[in-house]
Design a protein around this motif. Structure first.
Motif, PDB file in Angstrom:
ATOM      1  N   GLY A  35      34.662 -21.863 -21.765  1.00  9.82           N
ATOM      2  CA  GLY A  35      34.560 -22.298 -21.038  1.00  9.82           C
ATOM      3  C   GLY A  35      34.653 -22.460 -19.602  1.00  9.82           C
ATOM      4  O   GLY A  35      34.769 -23.633 -18.452  1.00  9.82           O
ATOM      5  N   LEU A  36      35.069 -20.878 -19.366  1.00 12.07           N
ATOM      6  CA  LEU A  36      35.296 -20.326 -17.976  1.00 12.07           C
ATOM      7  C   LEU A  36      33.193 -20.642 -17.619  1.00 12.07           C
ATOM      8  O   LEU A  36      33.466 -20.668 -16.114  1.00 12.07           O
ATOM      9  N   ILE A  37      32.807 -19.853 -18.407  1.00 12.27           N
ATOM     10  CA  ILE A  37      31.253 -19.772 -18.349  1.00 12.27           C
ATOM     11  C   ILE A  37      30.864 -21.083 -17.691  1.00 12.27           C
ATOM     12  O   ILE A  37      30.475 -21.611 -16.571  1.00 12.27           O
ATOM     13  N   ALA A  38      30.787 -22.022 -18.316  1.00 13.48           N
ATOM     14  CA  ALA A  38      30.559 -23.476 -18.070  1.00 13.48           C
ATOM     15  C   ALA A  38      30.720 -24.010 -16.526  1.00 13.48           C
ATOM     16  O   ALA A  38      30.279 -24.504 -15.671  1.00 13.48           O
ATOM     17  N   ALA A  39      32.609 -23.103 -16.758  1.00 13.32           N
ATOM     18  CA  ALA A  39      32.696 -24.280 -15.166  1.00 13.32           C
ATOM     19  C   ALA A  39      32.669 -23.663 -14.002  1.00 13.32           C
ATOM     20  O   ALA A  39      32.090 -24.284 -12.704  1.00 13.32           O
ATOM     21  N   VAL A  40      32.224 -22.300 -14.376  1.00 19.78           N
ATOM     22  CA  VAL A  40      31.570 -21.400 -13.277  1.00 19.78           C
ATOM     23  C   VAL A  40      30.160 -21.695 -13.083  1.00 19.78           C
ATOM     24  O   VAL A  40      29.806 -22.359 -11.983  1.00 19.78           O
ATOM     25  N   ASN A  41      29.483 -21.501 -13.846  1.00 19.80           N
ATOM     26  CA  ASN A  41      28.534 -22.100 -13.494  1.00 19.80           C
ATOM     27  C   ASN A  41      28.018 -23.728 -13.399  1.00 19.80           C
ATOM     28  O   ASN A  41      26.997 -24.372 -12.582  1.00 19.80           O
ATOM     29  N   ALA A  42      28.595 -25.015 -13.155  1.00 19.55           N
ATOM     30  CA  ALA A  42      28.798 -25.977 -13.142  1.00 19.55           C
ATOM     31  C   ALA A  42      28.908 -25.899 -11.587  1.00 19.55           C
ATOM     32  O   ALA A  42      28.164 -26.599 -10.980  1.00 19.55           O
TER      33      ALA A  42
END
Length: 89
Positions: free
Chosen positions: A74-81
């Protein structure tokens, strides 16, 4: 120059350097869907991690990011967004 992709390996590096897990935690295993609390990371340590990600990647992240996204996936996805939003058209 800012980086344009945040990866699991980048997260592992930040976690090891900034937050230092309990010695019994193995970050080399599949941790994508394991909650940070289960990995031994306190909210204060994760706040340091988020701050470093913001500085290194040139993004502004929500202060509730880790509570809203309690796993590495979830953290990786949020940062990449956020990184996608910051790339000029």
């Amino acid at each position: 120059m800012y980086k344009h992709e945040f990866t699991l390996e980048a997260l592992r590096l930040v976690l090891l350097e900034d937050a230092g897990p309990d010695q019994s935690v193995d970050l080399d295993r599949d941790i994508l869907d394991v909650e940070f609390a289960e990995l031994g990371y306190a909210p204060s340590a994760l706040a340091e991690t988020v701050g470093r990600i913001e500085r290194e990647y040139g993004v502004v992240l929500d202060e509730d990011l880790c509570s809203d996204h309690p796993t590495p996936r979830g953290l990786i996805a949020a940062v990449n967004a956020q990184l996608e939003l910051s790339v000029p058209a």
